[in-house]
Enzyme design. Structure first.
Site, PDB file in Angstrom:
ATOM      1  N   ASN A  10       5.612  -8.799  -6.660  1.00  0.00           N
ATOM      2  CA  ASN A  10       6.847  -8.363  -6.007  1.00  0.00           C
ATOM      3  C   ASN A  10       6.809  -8.839  -4.556  1.00  0.00           C
ATOM      4  OD1 ASN A  10       9.006  -7.032  -4.913  1.00  0.00           O
ATOM      5  ND2 ASN A  10       8.144  -4.968  -5.121  1.00  0.00           N
ATOM      6  N   LYS A  12       9.150  -8.778  -2.406  1.00  0.00           N
ATOM      7  CA  LYS A  12      10.024  -8.014  -1.495  1.00  0.00           C
ATOM      8  C   LYS A  12      10.840  -8.972  -0.612  1.00  0.00           C
ATOM      9  CE  LYS A  12       6.662  -4.375  -1.787  1.00  0.00           C
ATOM     10  NZ  LYS A  12       6.261  -3.075  -1.330  1.00  0.00           N
ATOM     11  N   HIS A  98      12.974   0.530  -7.814  1.00  0.00           N
ATOM     12  CA  HIS A  98      11.871   0.510  -6.845  1.00  0.00           C
ATOM     13  C   HIS A  98      12.119   1.583  -5.782  1.00  0.00           C
ATOM     14  CE1 HIS A  98       9.011  -0.724  -3.842  1.00  0.00           C
ATOM     15  NE2 HIS A  98       8.419  -1.460  -4.763  1.00  0.00           N
ATOM     16  N   GLU A 100      11.651   1.626  -2.731  1.00  0.00           N
ATOM     17  CA  GLU A 100      12.284   1.156  -1.489  1.00  0.00           C
ATOM     18  C   GLU A 100      13.799   1.116  -1.633  1.00  0.00           C
ATOM     19  OE1 GLU A 100       9.881  -2.375  -1.010  1.00  0.00           O
ATOM     20  OE2 GLU A 100       8.166  -1.132  -0.466  1.00  0.00           O
ATOM     21  N   GLU A 167       4.403   3.761  -9.697  1.00  0.00           N
ATOM     22  CA  GLU A 167       4.077   3.469  -8.307  1.00  0.00           C
ATOM     23  C   GLU A 167       4.254   4.730  -7.462  1.00  0.00           C
ATOM     24  OE1 GLU A 167       4.644  -0.994  -7.265  1.00  0.00           O
ATOM     25  OE2 GLU A 167       6.575  -0.023  -7.068  1.00  0.00           O
ATOM     26  N   GLY A 173       1.947   0.031  -0.020  1.00  0.00           N
ATOM     27  CA  GLY A 173       1.728  -0.568   1.299  1.00  0.00           C
ATOM     28  C   GLY A 173       0.867   0.252   2.244  1.00  0.00           C
ATOM     29  N   SER A 210      -0.556  -0.703  -3.409  1.00  0.00           N
ATOM     30  CA  SER A 210      -1.757  -1.149  -2.682  1.00  0.00           C
ATOM     31  C   SER A 210      -2.832  -1.794  -3.549  1.00  0.00           C
ATOM     32  CB  SER A 210      -2.362   0.021  -1.893  1.00  0.00           C
ATOM     33  OG  SER A 210      -1.492   0.423  -0.869  1.00  0.00           O
TER      34      SER A 210
HETATM   35  P1  PGA Z   1       2.105  -3.027  -2.378  1.00  0.00           P
HETATM   36  O1  PGA Z   1       3.561  -2.936  -3.032  1.00  0.00           O
HETATM   37  O2  PGA Z   1       1.217  -3.716  -3.378  1.00  0.00           O
HETATM   38  O3  PGA Z   1       2.296  -3.850  -1.131  1.00  0.00           O
HETATM   39  O4  PGA Z   1       1.654  -1.644  -2.093  1.00  0.00           O
HETATM   40  C1  PGA Z   1       3.739  -2.655  -4.387  1.00  0.00           C
HETATM   41  C2  PGA Z   1       5.211  -2.543  -4.692  1.00  0.00           C
HETATM   42  O5  PGA Z   1       5.958  -2.041  -3.846  1.00  0.00           O
HETATM   43  O6  PGA Z   1       5.659  -2.943  -5.772  1.00  0.00           O
END
Ligand code: PGA
Length: 249
Positions: A10, A12, A98, A100, A167, A173, A210
């Protein structure tokens, strides 16, 4: 869909035309015999979707979008992309729900409409679920997961088109990851929710939050998951390859 180990990148809101080249080393790795069991899927920003589709043609890699609009037909939705457009472009997957985007106002109802649209277009859906820190601290995790799955997948029949991406929001993150024991417990709970609701025992569940080339040695030991949704660490091909190698070997 496959029974392979899923490595979903991903990206982003990262990446430009130059970064398309950087995935060549991942493509090369995927061609090696030892890695036939790895299913690598890139989800770049919309601006690079076409480039990724072209770049991964005649490879084992697939491409997905990071979101879509719920409306399958063209319409006055400035800034949006439909699942039909994604499908026509040659992408096979789409991330929906997601955190976000949930935190930007995407509700379970809206997510459900988007999933219906993606499935109508025969896309595979990477359906993100997970509790935030407040919910975790208040022991609401299971209630939240049940609600996200129940509402997000309301009236969805083709459950084999769904990849469940667990998640925990507080893990994305942040470098914080659940201990294996707790993660396994949580994944089993998710499996039970899915089994009760859909009578499906084969649902694919992946973990995201992460994941990196250090904690992967630990995470790969969890038999209950089918792969990983990887954000930050997937944008660097060296780190991404390291994750894939450590998982497969
Ligand atoms: P990350 O993001 O690996 O940077 O924690 C995972 C995600 O948001 O899908």
């Amino acid at each position: 869909m496959t029974n392979k180990i899923l490595f979903i990148a991903n990206w982003k809101m990262f990446g430009d035309l130059n970064s398309v080249k950087s995935i060549q080393s991942v493509i090369n790795l995927s061609k090696k015999k030892n890695y036939k069991n790895a299913k690598i899927i890139y989800c770049p920003p919309y601006t690079l979707l076409n480039n990724f589709v072209i770049k991964t043609r005649k490879t084992n890699l697939d491409v997905g979008a990071q979101n879509c609009h719920y409306e399958i037909n063209n319409g006055p939705f400035t800034g949006s992309i439909s699942s039909t457009m994604i499908k026509k472009l040659g992408a096979k997957y789409v991330i929906i729900g997601h955190s976000e985007n949930r935190s930007n106002g995407e509700t379970n109802n809206l997510i459900n409409k988007k999933i219906h649209s993606a499935i109508l277009n025969n896309l595979n859906v990477i359906f993100c679920i997970g509790e935030n820190l407040f919910e975790k601290k208040n022991k609401k995790t299971n209630k939240i997961l049940k609600k996200q799955i129940g509402m997000g997948l309301k009236k969805i029949k083709k459950i084999d088109k769904i990849i469940f991406a667990y998640e925990p929001v507080w893990s994305i993150g942040t470098g914080k990851v659940l201990k294996n024991k707790e993660l396994i417990k949580q994944v089993i709970i998710i499996k039970n929710i899915i089994e009760n609701k859909f009578k499906n025992q084969k649902a694919k569940i992946i973990y995201g939050g992460s994941v990196n080339n250090q904690n992967i040695n630990n995470l790969k030991q969890i038999n209950e998951i089918n792969g990983f949704l990887i954000g930050g660490a997937s944008q660097n091909s060296k780190k991404f390859i390291d994750i894939i190698k450590k998982t497969i070997n």
